[in-house]
Motif scaffolding. Structure first.
Motif, PDB file in Angstrom:
ATOM      1  N   ALA A  51       0.996  -1.395   0.017  1.00 18.31           N
ATOM      2  CA  ALA A  51      -0.026  -0.069   0.059  1.00 18.31           C
ATOM      3  C   ALA A  51       0.727   1.332  -0.028  1.00 18.31           C
ATOM      4  O   ALA A  51       0.616   2.107  -0.672  1.00 18.31           O
ATOM      5  N   HIS A  52       1.838   1.110   0.954  1.00 19.25           N
ATOM      6  CA  HIS A  52       2.951   2.423   0.742  1.00 19.25           C
ATOM      7  C   HIS A  52       3.627   2.347  -0.738  1.00 19.25           C
ATOM      8  O   HIS A  52       3.704   3.816  -1.199  1.00 19.25           O
ATOM      9  N   LEU A  53       4.031   1.331  -1.097  1.00 19.23           N
ATOM     10  CA  LEU A  53       4.702   1.439  -2.526  1.00 19.23           C
ATOM     11  C   LEU A  53       3.746   1.951  -3.623  1.00 19.23           C
ATOM     12  O   LEU A  53       4.304   3.039  -4.519  1.00 19.23           O
ATOM     13  N   ILE A  54       2.638   1.627  -3.711  1.00 17.67           N
ATOM     14  CA  ILE A  54       1.559   2.216  -4.719  1.00 17.67           C
ATOM     15  C   ILE A  54       1.094   3.396  -4.299  1.00 17.67           C
ATOM     16  O   ILE A  54      -0.012   3.892  -5.010  1.00 17.67           O
ATOM     17  N   ARG A  55       1.276   3.886  -3.162  1.00 19.93           N
ATOM     18  CA  ARG A  55       0.982   5.179  -2.890  1.00 19.93           C
ATOM     19  C   ARG A  55      -0.752   5.564  -2.356  1.00 19.93           C
ATOM     20  O   ARG A  55      -1.252   6.408  -2.915  1.00 19.93           O
ATOM     21  N   LEU A  56      -1.171   4.383  -1.870  1.00 18.85           N
ATOM     22  CA  LEU A  56      -2.445   4.745  -1.520  1.00 18.85           C
ATOM     23  C   LEU A  56      -2.716   5.521  -0.263  1.00 18.85           C
ATOM     24  O   LEU A  56      -1.870   5.898   0.338  1.00 18.85           O
ATOM     25  N   ASP A  57      -3.752   6.214  -0.218  1.00 24.24           N
ATOM     26  CA  ASP A  57      -4.260   7.171   1.129  1.00 24.24           C
ATOM     27  C   ASP A  57      -4.401   6.465   2.028  1.00 24.24           C
ATOM     28  O   ASP A  57      -4.744   5.376   2.004  1.00 24.24           O
ATOM     29  N   SER A  58      -4.808   7.188   3.060  1.00 25.43           N
ATOM     30  CA  SER A  58      -4.904   6.401   4.363  1.00 25.43           C
ATOM     31  C   SER A  58      -6.442   5.609   4.424  1.00 25.43           C
ATOM     32  O   SER A  58      -5.956   4.474   5.074  1.00 25.43           O
ATOM     33  N   ARG A  59      -7.324   6.099   3.940  1.00 28.54           N
ATOM     34  CA  ARG A  59      -8.602   5.174   3.841  1.00 28.54           C
ATOM     35  C   ARG A  59      -8.443   4.101   2.925  1.00 28.54           C
ATOM     36  O   ARG A  59      -8.665   3.042   3.292  1.00 28.54           O
ATOM     37  N   ARG A  60      -7.580   4.306   1.921  1.00 32.11           N
ATOM     38  CA  ARG A  60      -7.477   2.842   0.986  1.00 32.11           C
ATOM     39  C   ARG A  60      -6.345   2.005   1.655  1.00 32.11           C
ATOM     40  O   ARG A  60      -6.554   0.676   1.578  1.00 32.11           O
ATOM     41  N   ALA A  61      -5.410   2.710   2.212  1.00 30.23           N
ATOM     42  CA  ALA A  61      -4.617   1.795   3.142  1.00 30.23           C
ATOM     43  C   ALA A  61      -5.305   1.033   4.017  1.00 30.23           C
ATOM     44  O   ALA A  61      -5.055  -0.254   4.460  1.00 30.23           O
ATOM     45  N   ALA A  62      -6.166   1.583   4.999  1.00 27.82           N
ATOM     46  CA  ALA A  62      -6.955   0.879   5.991  1.00 27.82           C
ATOM     47  C   ALA A  62      -7.644  -0.364   5.197  1.00 27.82           C
ATOM     48  O   ALA A  62      -7.798  -1.279   5.769  1.00 27.82           O
ATOM     49  N   ILE A  63      -8.378  -0.090   4.142  1.00 26.64           N
ATOM     50  CA  ILE A  63      -9.062  -0.970   3.426  1.00 26.64           C
ATOM     51  C   ILE A  63      -8.249  -2.227   2.939  1.00 26.64           C
ATOM     52  O   ILE A  63      -8.445  -3.368   2.969  1.00 26.64           O
ATOM     53  N   ALA A  64      -6.808  -1.764   2.464  1.00 25.34           N
ATOM     54  CA  ALA A  64      -6.055  -2.889   2.158  1.00 25.34           C
ATOM     55  C   ALA A  64      -5.578  -3.815   3.203  1.00 25.34           C
ATOM     56  O   ALA A  64      -5.512  -5.086   3.278  1.00 25.34           O
ATOM     57  N   LEU A  65      -5.748  -3.269   4.519  1.00 26.45           N
ATOM     58  CA  LEU A  65      -5.197  -3.980   5.865  1.00 26.45           C
ATOM     59  C   LEU A  65      -6.609  -4.753   6.251  1.00 26.45           C
ATOM     60  O   LEU A  65      -6.371  -5.987   6.374  1.00 26.45           O
ATOM     61  N   ALA A  66      -7.747  -4.032   5.729  1.00 27.66           N
ATOM     62  CA  ALA A  66      -8.960  -5.175   5.948  1.00 27.66           C
ATOM     63  C   ALA A  66      -9.050  -6.277   5.172  1.00 27.66           C
ATOM     64  O   ALA A  66      -9.113  -7.548   5.519  1.00 27.66           O
ATOM     65  N   ILE A  67      -8.853  -6.063   3.938  1.00 28.78           N
ATOM     66  CA  ILE A  67      -8.778  -7.174   2.806  1.00 28.78           C
ATOM     67  C   ILE A  67      -7.835  -8.328   3.202  1.00 28.78           C
ATOM     68  O   ILE A  67      -7.775  -9.552   3.310  1.00 28.78           O
ATOM     69  N   ALA A  68      -6.347  -7.591   3.665  1.00 24.61           N
ATOM     70  CA  ALA A  68      -5.439  -8.677   4.142  1.00 24.61           C
ATOM     71  C   ALA A  68      -5.755  -9.531   5.272  1.00 24.61           C
ATOM     72  O   ALA A  68      -5.449 -10.812   5.251  1.00 24.61           O
ATOM     73  N   ALA A  69      -6.441  -8.963   6.297  1.00 20.71           N
ATOM     74  CA  ALA A  69      -6.875  -9.591   7.292  1.00 20.71           C
ATOM     75  C   ALA A  69      -7.685 -10.923   7.001  1.00 20.71           C
ATOM     76  O   ALA A  69      -7.753 -11.844   7.831  1.00 20.71           O
TER      77      ALA A  69
END
Length: 500
Positions: A201-219
């Protein structure tokens, strides 16, 4: 609705019953906003100390070495049969595809991460981190190489993202371990999936909301059980975590949504993976004390076997030197380990090279006989060596009170000779830990040894040394695509790959 199934959408008013459940769960703690804090760290943090970046460069280099050494492992052709998107790589990888290191193949980016992750962990020579009790680089590096190819990232961006991933794995480990690990979870896969998602998420430069969603999907895709240690499924854990983490970030980028408080939710990551006491304070200071710079942040392995064997191997090497190599005089050997070490170690007699990597008696016996433990130590024919078998039968493993509660797999090895002489060696910290970091020469030796073991064409005309130097310069404007171009065809084409 119970506390274990309650779901609260961010910004949605809570019912009276939901308010009770939520307040009961949050009582006496300070963990509101854990996910938001991590998400902001992922999206906003850009500057990291030079020492952290140097450690990350070494970790990436070490991981590529482990992949190079694994190109002939039995798991590789089996995975190539079942991963659908693999094809021969002609020049650059196709758009939205990524490179399978060393095999001259490309695949859809998540599948490339999967294959590279499984190979990175196949030799059990890849690095470890505590308190995550995980193998971070085997998950983070494949995920980042895949995502980095897709977005054409710079090497320096990959290094920053790697540090973000280590921070995520380490802080989650501090919050959930050691109980999470003791309960049977393989943290490389559970915590690693979250770390890979954060890093990508950091590498593809997601904003904080999208980063939180990435964590949710990963979890929702995290898993992995230690019962599979000593089998091919263990390295698959790393591959799955790399794939699922990279895919989670790409899915979030595409617009898929998810829970915005996935870590602290009553039915979220922390509560599900550790139902006991959770150290929420560890999740409140993202980036203030970087995990990669902590005392046990990241350790490059000096031996290609389970980390719980390493201090005992070194102790055995010291005892062998004290015996001046006269190992025929050994009458009995005792190995004192910690309670924590009992988790990953196998007690049954090893029948395969993979099992031998998790058998402390085998590893110590080889160290006493040979004075070294290398990749070639774990060959099938060595398991039937009469001298090795004879010595292993003289070994006793027990929990020693001096290291019983040690979390770094300290051990003590003692032996008695046929003349009644006794000697003992206690090793508290393994080689390769931050306080005993491998130097550049040692890392190069490991890189070359892995390439030689993998029988890669990179061993020809100093190509392996050139690759090593390229990876050591990764913290720069060099494109990730240019790096993987150099690594793509480094592996010799084994006969079992040419027909597939």
């Amino acid at each position: 609705m119970s506390a274990s199934t309650a779901k609260f959408a961010v910004g949605e008013p809570l019912s009276r019953k939901q308010e009770f459940i939520w307040s009961e769960y949050m009582s006496g703690s300070s963990h509101q906003g854990c996910t938001e804090g991590l998400a902001r760290f992922i999206s906003d943090h850009e500057q990291f100390p030079a020492q952290a970046r140097s450690l990350a460069v070494d970790a990436v280099t070490d991981c590529i070495a482990c992949i190079a050494g694994a190109v002939h492992e039995p798991i590789v052709p089996l995975l190539l049969q079942v991963v659908p998107s693999v094809s021969w790589r002609l020049n650059a990888a196709p758009e939205r595809a990524a490179t399978v290191i060393g095999l001259g193949r490309s695949a859809a980016a998540p599948d490339a991460a999967y294959l590279n992750g499984a190979m990175a962990h196949a030799l059990d020579y890849d690095d470890i981190t505590h308190p995550g009790y995980a193998h971070p680089s085997a998950v983070l590096v494949p995920a980042l190489l895949a995502a980095g190819e897709v977005v054409n990232a710079k090497g320096s961006d990959l290094i920053s993202a790697y540090i973000v991933g280590i921070e995520t794995i380490g802080k989650l480990g501090s919050a959930l371990n050691q109980e999470h690990y003791k309960r049977g979870w393989h943290a490389t896969s559970t915590l690693g999936t979250m770390g890979a998602a954060a890093a990508a998420a950091h590498l593809i430069r997601l904003d904080s909301r999208r980063a939180a969603i990435a964590l949710a999907i990963a979890a929702s895709s995290a898993g992995g059980l230690r019962a599979n240690f000593g089998t091919m499924t263990k390295p698959i854990h790393a591959g799955m975590a790399a794939r699922n983490g990279a895919m989670a970030a790409l899915m979030a980028q595409a617009g898929i949504d998810g829970c915005l408080d996935i870590i602290e939710s009553p039915a979220g990551f922390a509560a599900v993976f550790e139902s006991g006491k959770i150290n929420w304070n560890a999740l409140s200071d993202w980036g203030s004390r970087l995990e990669i710079l902590s005392e046990y942040g990241i350790a490059l392995k000096a031996y290609p076997c389970c980390g719980a064997t390493h201090t005992a191997i070194e102790a055995a090497q010291i005892l062998r030197a004290n015996l001046a190599g006269r190992v025929d005089e050994i009458h009995r050997v005792r190995i004192g380990i910690s309670e924590m070490a009992r988790g990953p170690l196998l007690s049954n007699w090893p029948t395969t090279p993979l099992e031998a990597k998790f058998h402390i008696g085998y590893c110590v016996a080889v160290a006493l006989l040979d004075g070294e433990v290398k990749l070639s130590t774990f060959a099938q024919e060595r398991l039937s060596d009469p001298l090795l078998i004879q010595l292993m039968r003289r070994i006793e493993v027990y929990v020693d009170d001096r290291v019983r509660d040690d979390g770094e797999f300290a051990s003590v090895v003692s032996l008695m000779t046929v003349k009644g002489t006794t000697m003992e060696e206690l090793v508290l910290l393994a080689k390769g830990k931050p306080a005993r970091r491998l130097n550049r020469g040692q890392l190069l030796d490991k890189f070359l040894d892995c390439n030689a073991f993998g029988n890669t064409v990179a061993t020809v005309a100093n190509a392996a040394t050139r690759q090593f130097e390229l990876l050591q310069s990764l913290d720069s404007d060099i494109a990730v695509r240019d790096v993987v171009d150099e690594l793509a065809f480094s592996g010799a084409s084994p006969p079992h790959l040419l027909d597939s």
